[in-house]
Every structure is written in C-alpha cells, then in structure tokens.
Design an enzyme around this catalytic site. Structure first.
Site, mmCIF file in Angstrom:
data_model
loop_
_atom_site.group_PDB
_atom_site.id
_atom_site.type_symbol
_atom_site.label_atom_id
_atom_site.label_comp_id
_atom_site.label_asym_id
_atom_site.label_seq_id
_atom_site.Cartn_x
_atom_site.Cartn_y
_atom_site.Cartn_z
ATOM 1 N N GLU A 95 42.855 -22.988 52.078
ATOM 2 C CA GLU A 95 42.095 -24.055 52.699
ATOM 3 C C GLU A 95 40.653 -24.048 52.218
ATOM 4 O OE1 GLU A 95 43.080 -25.732 57.019
ATOM 5 O OE2 GLU A 95 41.494 -24.252 56.981
ATOM 6 N N CYS A 108 32.984 -24.435 51.843
ATOM 7 C CA CYS A 108 33.456 -23.069 52.105
ATOM 8 C C CYS A 108 34.726 -22.842 51.278
ATOM 9 C CB CYS A 108 33.745 -22.940 53.597
ATOM 10 S SG CYS A 108 34.356 -21.325 54.048
ATOM 11 N N CYS A 115 44.280 -11.390 52.887
ATOM 12 C CA CYS A 115 43.187 -10.421 52.729
ATOM 13 C C CYS A 115 43.741 -9.016 52.913
ATOM 14 C CB CYS A 115 42.091 -10.689 53.758
ATOM 15 S SG CYS A 115 40.595 -9.709 53.471
ATOM 16 N N CYS A 119 39.912 -6.257 59.205
ATOM 17 C CA CYS A 119 38.913 -6.485 60.251
ATOM 18 C C CYS A 119 39.635 -6.963 61.517
ATOM 19 C CB CYS A 119 37.877 -7.504 59.788
ATOM 20 S SG CYS A 119 37.054 -7.000 58.265
ATOM 21 N N CYS A 122 39.441 -10.640 62.813
ATOM 22 C CA CYS A 122 39.728 -11.700 61.842
ATOM 23 C C CYS A 122 41.235 -11.848 61.699
ATOM 24 C CB CYS A 122 39.102 -11.371 60.490
ATOM 25 S SG CYS A 122 39.443 -12.623 59.234
ATOM 26 N N CYS A 343 43.694 -27.384 64.943
ATOM 27 C CA CYS A 343 44.107 -26.300 64.054
ATOM 28 C C CYS A 343 45.561 -25.912 64.259
ATOM 29 C CB CYS A 343 43.227 -25.068 64.260
ATOM 30 S SG CYS A 343 41.638 -25.241 63.454
HETATM 31 N N1 SAH Z 1 35.819 -11.208 53.396
HETATM 32 C C1 SAH Z 1 34.500 -11.784 53.268
HETATM 33 C C2 SAH Z 1 34.530 -13.273 53.253
HETATM 34 C C3 SAH Z 1 34.978 -13.910 54.560
HETATM 35 S S1 SAH Z 1 33.643 -14.784 55.168
HETATM 36 C C4 SAH Z 1 33.627 -11.222 54.340
HETATM 37 O O1 SAH Z 1 34.107 -10.448 55.153
HETATM 38 O O2 SAH Z 1 32.429 -11.479 54.350
HETATM 39 C C5 SAH Z 1 34.130 -15.215 56.721
HETATM 40 C C6 SAH Z 1 33.182 -14.721 57.801
HETATM 41 O O3 SAH Z 1 33.784 -15.032 59.058
HETATM 42 C C7 SAH Z 1 33.001 -13.220 57.762
HETATM 43 O O4 SAH Z 1 31.698 -12.881 58.152
HETATM 44 C C8 SAH Z 1 33.999 -12.795 58.814
HETATM 45 O O5 SAH Z 1 33.704 -11.534 59.284
HETATM 46 C C9 SAH Z 1 33.849 -13.874 59.845
HETATM 47 N N2 SAH Z 1 34.984 -13.994 60.773
HETATM 48 C C10 SAH Z 1 36.242 -13.587 60.578
HETATM 49 N N3 SAH Z 1 36.999 -13.852 61.667
HETATM 50 C C11 SAH Z 1 36.191 -14.444 62.556
HETATM 51 C C12 SAH Z 1 36.388 -14.976 63.851
HETATM 52 N N4 SAH Z 1 37.579 -14.911 64.464
HETATM 53 N N5 SAH Z 1 35.351 -15.560 64.471
HETATM 54 C C13 SAH Z 1 34.156 -15.641 63.858
HETATM 55 N N6 SAH Z 1 33.903 -15.151 62.642
HETATM 56 C C14 SAH Z 1 34.914 -14.557 61.994
#
Ligand code: SAH
Length: 377
Positions: A95, A108, A115, A119, A122, A343
C-alpha cells in the site's frame, strides 16, 4: 526474449542506467534521456521516446521493459488523503498513501512485503516477512502516485513534494534497493525532490544507519518509542541488538557538520506504557545533546492488540513537557479519517483479489502507514 528475462529499467538509478547504456555501447546522455522519459514525463512506451534513434528504441524494446505496479484499489478521503493498494507481479500487495497538507503533499512508501522485526505495537510484525521490494517496485509507487494524482480532480493539492519511507517494512534491511530508489526520487531527471524532503524511517539498524550517512543525504527518522532500554527491548526488540546508547550515538553524529539538520524521533503514544511524566523526563534526558525533534504518534489500534492510544490530554501534557525542555515536538494529525474507518472493509474487498497471506499483510499495513506525516518540515 520473454518478459521474464527482460530488464525492468525502473530498477536503475542514474548511475546504474548509465552503466547499462555503456554496456549497450551508447553514450551516457542516452541514459539521462531515458531517465527523464520514464520518471519526469511518465512515459512507458519506447515508441514515444522521440529523441532516441529508432534502432535504439528497437533494442530497448527487445531487451528491456518498463513495468510499474498495478493499482488494485484506490481510496480517496474527504480531506484529500489517498490510499492505493498495489498488486505486484507475484500477487503480493502493498500500500502507498498520499497525504496533502498546507503547501505540501507527502507520499508514504513501502520498502518490503511484511516485516522481519517484531515491534509489539505494530501489526505488520504479526504477519511476518515475505520479501524485499525491488528498486522498481519502490520507485514504481512514486511513479504511479504522481501520475494518478495528476488525473484526480480534487480541490486539494495533488503534488508529491515529500516522500517518507514509512510504509510497510524496515527500509534499512533492504538497503541497496531503497538507496537506489531514493536516488531516483532526488534525481533532477526524475522527481527532483530535495534531500530535506525524502525521509527514511528506521527502527534502529545501527550499522546500516552508519552506512546510510555515508551514502545518502536523505533525512533520517528513528522509531524510538521508549526512553529506556528495558521498555524499548519490549516494544522494539531490535533494541536488544542495538541498544539506545549505540542508537543515539549514531544520531548524534548523523548529519556531521550540518548543524541545522535534526533527526526526527518517532514516539508512538501508548496509554500507561510510555506516556507518563517520568517517561517524558527520561526522553528529555537521553535526547540531551542529540540534534533531534520529536514526532508524537497517537497509537493506531488493531485487532488483538494489548495497547491503547494515550488520552489526548496526556499526549498534550507530554508534548508540553518536551517543549518546555526545548525539544521541538509535533503531534501527528489524524488524517483521512473517513477512509481509515474503511480499513477493515478494504481487507474484506481485497479478499477476492489477493491471496490470503497478502490480505493479512495488507490489514497489518493499514496500521503502519497511518504513522507518518508531520515530517520534513
Ligand atoms: N520499519 C520502519 C519504517 C516503518 S515507519 C520503522 O520502524 O521506522 C512506520 C512508523 O509507524 C514507525 O515509527 C512505526 O513504529 C510506527 N507504527 C507502527 N505501528 C504503529 C501503530 N499501531 N500506531 C502508530 N504508529 C505505529
């Protein structure tokens, strides 16, 4: 030669394109011309590349192709935010999201299908890792968005002025392809974005960050999310490998002598987990001496998550505390609410279009792609 053996010219940044043309025995300005046709003019038909000789066009037609991702679905929000579901050659879907704001438009972009990091907040993580995107698939998202946006009749501005590598995946674990794609974003014969307007976000792959500092001038964002190792080990398990001390040390020297640039620290606001006064004070402490600005991201919940979004009042208090300590702090605005609400529906509609695994990954990505913007200011 069948399509599979042909080289997709979208995989080449300018240097690679020049090397390819040198192999064909062509002058390097031919590579520049082709770059411009593909990315600046958006042409994917060699016949239209009228400043190339017929023989060269014929040769390109035989040996190469210009393949861009296919739009499986497009969703447009009332506020101008636009999401695309793109289908790749192997059936996987990714996406891409466009967010228009006053005077700028942020795209974006995804770097991987799934991935490999875990985390906990996420949902992409829960789906596991499928594969890296090729350079063509990464820059193809920009190619597609620029073209589609110019066709959309919309009151909101439709120009891509900024790109954030904040879609699905960890960009630094797909280093070469991501760097090539970002080179194309900044190339004058392609999208001409300045280094301040292309941002790579990483969960903190320290050695790759050191490499990136040497090879690219793009802006850096770090998914910090916790102000101490105990909590960060839990939220961003990669922290066990590259703890805060190492991560912040790279950030400190990241921009070298350029004292004007700051690393964006992304901090997801999780109720009762990382949003207290004490956490704010710890954050102020660890960022002391680091050229940083903070981007607070209200958590986007997803099915079966144990986390909740921090209350607005606590986000405001947290931000004020950081600001009082002299840290530039921005809270991400919620955008595209109406399509966010859809979504779940998106995953449902995709059912008949994609494989089950791709669908799960998509649902996961819905969450990750929400979390960008307010960057590149
Ligand atoms: N893997 C990279 C790129 C992803 S960027 C990174 O970790 O930076 C996407 C951003 O959204 C990252 O900062 C990630 O930590 C954050 N993110 C992931 N899941 C999320 C959620 N459920 N709510 C808000 N932010 C989230």
């Amino acid at each position: 030669m069948n399509t599979l053996e042909k080289i997709n010219l979208l995989n080449f940044d300018r240097k690679a394109m020049q090397a390819f043309f040198a192999e064909l025995g062509e002058k390097s300005f031919r590579a520049d011309q082709v770059m411009k046709w593909i990315h600046y003019y958006g042409v994917t038909d060699f016949a239209q590349m009228t400043n190339l000789s017929k023989a060269l066009r014929q040769q390109l037609q035989e040996k190469t192709l210009l393949a861009v991702p296919e739009i499986a679905m497009e969703q447009l929000s009332k506020d101008g935010t636009c999401k695309w579901l793109l289908r790749l050659n192997d059936g996987n879907c990714i996406e891409t999201v466009f967010i228009p704001e006053d005077g700028r438009g942020t795209l974006c972009v995804s770097s991987q299908v799934g991935c490999a990091l875990n985390c906990t907040f996420c949902s992409t993580a829960q789906q596991g890792f499928n594969r890296n995107l090729t350079t063509a698939e990464i820059i193809g998202q920009v190619w597609m968005a620029v073209r589609r946006l110019s066709q959309q009749n919309n009151e909101h501005d439709r120009h891509v002025t900024n790109v954030v590598m904040m879609g699905m995946g960890e960009p630094l674990l797909n280093f070469d392809n991501v760097v090539s794609a970002m080179n194309i974003m900044m190339d004058d014969f392609a999208y001409s974005l300045s280094k301040y307007r292309v941002t790579l976000s990483t969960s903190g792959v320290v050695p790759a960050m050191e490499q990136l500092a040497k090879l690219s001038e793009v802006a850096l964002a770090v998914s910090l999310h916790a102000p101490n190792d105990t909590l960060r080990n839990e939220l961003v398990p990669l922290n066990k490998k590259y703890p805060l001390k190492e991560l912040l040390a790279v950030c400190k020297t990241y921009y070298g002598n350029d004292k004007k640039r700051k690393v964006t620290m992304e901090y997801v606001m999780l109720e009762g987990i990382n949003d207290s006064k004490e956490h704010a004070d710890q954050l102020i402490n660890i960022l002391h001496g680091v050229p940083a600005k903070v981007n607070l991201i209200p958590f986007n919940p997803f099915p079966n998550t144990k986390y909740k979004r921090s209350k607005q009042i606590n986000i405001d208090k947290f931000r004020e505390r950081l600001m009082r300590a002299g840290l530039i702090t921005i809270t991400r605005k919620t955008r595209g609410d109406d399509i966010d609400a859809a979504c779940g529906q998106l995953a449902g509609q995709v059912k008949d279009l994609t494989k089950r695994s791709a669908r799960a990954k998509l649902a996961a990505m819905e969450v990750a792609v929400e979390a960008r913007t307010d960057l590149n200011s």
